[in-house]
Design an enzyme around this catalytic site. Sequence first.
Site, mmCIF file in Angstrom:
data_model
loop_
_atom_site.group_PDB
_atom_site.id
_atom_site.type_symbol
_atom_site.label_atom_id
_atom_site.label_comp_id
_atom_site.label_asym_id
_atom_site.label_seq_id
_atom_site.Cartn_x
_atom_site.Cartn_y
_atom_site.Cartn_z
ATOM 1 N N LYS A 1 6.368 -5.770 -10.581
ATOM 2 C CA LYS A 1 5.213 -5.522 -9.696
ATOM 3 C C LYS A 1 5.506 -5.978 -8.269
ATOM 4 O O LYS A 1 5.116 -5.326 -7.295
ATOM 5 C CB LYS A 1 3.960 -6.225 -10.241
ATOM 6 C CG LYS A 1 2.709 -6.032 -9.372
ATOM 7 C CD LYS A 1 2.350 -4.566 -9.242
ATOM 8 C CE LYS A 1 1.086 -4.193 -8.491
ATOM 9 N NZ LYS A 1 0.519 -4.963 -7.496
ATOM 10 N N GLU B 1 6.008 -0.422 -1.727
ATOM 11 C CA GLU B 1 4.715 -0.014 -1.142
ATOM 12 C C GLU B 1 4.680 -0.356 0.358
ATOM 13 O O GLU B 1 4.314 0.477 1.193
ATOM 14 C CB GLU B 1 3.616 -0.751 -1.917
ATOM 15 C CG GLU B 1 2.207 -0.632 -1.388
ATOM 16 C CD GLU B 1 1.249 -1.530 -2.202
ATOM 17 O OE1 GLU B 1 1.176 -1.378 -3.440
ATOM 18 O OE2 GLU B 1 0.586 -2.396 -1.596
ATOM 19 N N HIS C 1 7.583 -3.327 -6.794
ATOM 20 C CA HIS C 1 6.683 -2.194 -6.537
ATOM 21 C C HIS C 1 5.999 -2.397 -5.187
ATOM 22 O O HIS C 1 5.933 -1.493 -4.349
ATOM 23 C CB HIS C 1 5.646 -2.101 -7.668
ATOM 24 C CG HIS C 1 4.460 -1.227 -7.350
ATOM 25 N ND1 HIS C 1 3.441 -1.625 -6.509
ATOM 26 C CD2 HIS C 1 4.143 0.033 -7.737
ATOM 27 C CE1 HIS C 1 2.553 -0.654 -6.400
ATOM 28 N NE2 HIS C 1 2.951 0.359 -7.143
ATOM 29 N N ASN C 2 5.498 -3.601 -4.967
ATOM 30 C CA ASN C 2 4.774 -3.865 -3.720
ATOM 31 C C ASN C 2 5.702 -3.851 -2.510
ATOM 32 O O ASN C 2 5.301 -3.419 -1.429
ATOM 33 C CB ASN C 2 4.030 -5.201 -3.815
ATOM 34 C CG ASN C 2 2.745 -5.071 -4.613
ATOM 35 O OD1 ASN C 2 2.622 -4.185 -5.458
ATOM 36 N ND2 ASN C 2 1.792 -5.941 -4.373
ATOM 37 N N SER D 1 -1.265 -1.956 -11.113
ATOM 38 C CA SER D 1 -1.348 -1.298 -9.802
ATOM 39 C C SER D 1 -2.267 -0.094 -9.844
ATOM 40 O O SER D 1 -2.367 0.595 -10.856
ATOM 41 C CB SER D 1 0.039 -0.834 -9.352
ATOM 42 O OG SER D 1 -0.075 -0.150 -8.117
HETATM 43 C C1 6PG Z 1 -1.507 -2.297 -6.088
HETATM 44 C C2 6PG Z 1 -1.502 -3.051 -4.789
HETATM 45 C C3 6PG Z 1 -2.320 -4.280 -4.910
HETATM 46 C C4 6PG Z 1 -2.701 -4.895 -3.582
HETATM 47 C C5 6PG Z 1 -1.543 -5.253 -2.723
HETATM 48 C C6 6PG Z 1 -1.959 -5.491 -1.291
HETATM 49 O O1 6PG Z 1 -0.420 -2.060 -6.576
HETATM 50 O O2 6PG Z 1 -2.586 -1.937 -6.557
HETATM 51 O O3 6PG Z 1 -0.189 -3.394 -4.468
HETATM 52 O O4 6PG Z 1 -1.658 -5.147 -5.761
HETATM 53 O O5 6PG Z 1 -3.527 -4.019 -2.890
HETATM 54 O O6 6PG Z 1 -0.998 -6.414 -3.240
HETATM 55 O O7 6PG Z 1 -0.998 -6.277 -0.738
HETATM 56 P P1 6PG Z 1 -1.045 -6.820 0.726
HETATM 57 O O8 6PG Z 1 -2.402 -7.430 0.936
HETATM 58 O O9 6PG Z 1 0.048 -7.803 0.800
HETATM 59 O O10 6PG Z 1 -0.849 -5.620 1.595
#
Ligand code: 6PG
Length: 484
Positions: free
Chosen positions: A185, A192, A188-189, A131
């Site tokens: 991960k 996010e 984590h997302n 990430s």
């Molecule tokens: C990270 C981000 C990366 C990506 C996302 C975007 O941790 O660097 O999470 O993995 O930018 O997966 O996800 P979406 O396109 O679903 O918003």
Amino acid sequence: MANQLYDFGMVGLGVMGSNFLLNMADHGFPVIGYDKNPDKTKLFEASAAEGNVVKGVNTVEQFISQMKRPRKVMMLVPAGAVVDSVIADLTPFLEPGDILIDGGNSHYTDTLKRIVSLREKDILFMGIGVSGGEEGARKGPSIMPGGDEVAYKEVAPMLEAVAAKVNGDPCVAYLGKDAAGHYVKMVHNGIEYAIMQLISECYDMLNHGLQYDNAAISRVFSDWNKGELQSYLLEISSEIFKMTDDKVKGKYLVDMILDKAGAKGTGKWTSQEGLDLPVPVPTIDGAVMMRNLSSLTGERQKASSIYGSEFKKLEISPADFEKQLQDAFYFGTLCSYAQGLALLSVASRELKMDIDMPAVVRIWRGGCIIRSELLNNFMEAYKDKDLKNLLLDTDVADLVTQKLDGIRHTVSIAALNNFPSVSLMASLNYFNAYRREFLPTNLIQAQRDFFGAHTYQRVDEEGIFHTEWNTSSDTVSTKPIDTN
Ligand code: 6PG
């Protein structure tokens, strides 16, 4: 052999793959990248700092033959079928003991299948979450490895070198067995998505409620970012509101961007996992739902013409509301982490991944998209490895209690003034339900038993019961159910 020069190889020299390798080369490791596209390999070599040992090649043979054994190969390619096709291309050239790493956002169940099928060839397959976006890959990402621990030890010095550092501590650690890295991960997302949604809800109320212009909104996010809420997502949000459009003069870029949010699936997977395990993650669910709803542009326009969507300026002191909103955002953010981490600890047990929860919190403090000051508080809480939920930690409880007025006021104002603050409301509802010793769900059990003989448990006696609910009088006949 003389030509086996390289310590680490990367498949896929897109910006992420190329930046990750250049970062590794900066730390003194000779690296090799493979991409079918010669323009990408040329650009990669040209981007290397002087004195660094980097090589770009366009065939698998050249790639594999020049790596030191056991080979350490990472793929940074789009999740899904592309990963399987790269594995199929590489495996005929790999040997027992070689390590193959998927650094993309693969679904953890795909990773599990790949671990099993490559184990038959004695190839050690690892799912690793990376990430931090393009800049993170170049300057220091947060790295979430899982899988074979022996394989991890082989790659650990390189991953520790390239990872972000917090007070000198690298944001990488062995997190657990099997697909633990990709599971972490994914969560984590999910977090996010939730924090991004919470920021957008605050933006909406600052913009349409307090009628702040973009400069004022940028200032608010920048102020929040200075203290206990310091985070990467607030930092970039503040920057976004400063950016003017390069196409239409006098406009801000953010105002020219269509309000249709995309998603690649990791947030949805987190919600799906929450439903399956089951562990409630409503702040994350709200965020996923809002991205989906944002795509219904035509329907929203029609609904707006039926119901209206005008906003009146909030009759409230802007300074007071800013503070309430800040506390509400803090509360929602804390609930997002609490839900994600609770999901992770149950998944760790159920899927036998033995996830190192304190390590997860520690490596999320730097490099990744959800890095924030708040995580430092959670480090203390997760010294108790068996902590079921952050909300049960007494120090975290003190923080939460201080923010309760803010979230209550904000959510009330949102409800009374038609602001769709889905994730803020979900956070407060989650908290209010989680802290209740008794919920009204006894009625749901009674209803289930009434219409479907689904049975229930009693508050005063062990066992499973069913009642013949007699609708013609208020007498009932209750029998214990023999479960043997
Ligand atoms: C990270 C981000 C990366 C990506 C996302 C975007 O941790 O660097 O999470 O993995 O930018 O997966 O996800 P979406 O396109 O679903 O918003």
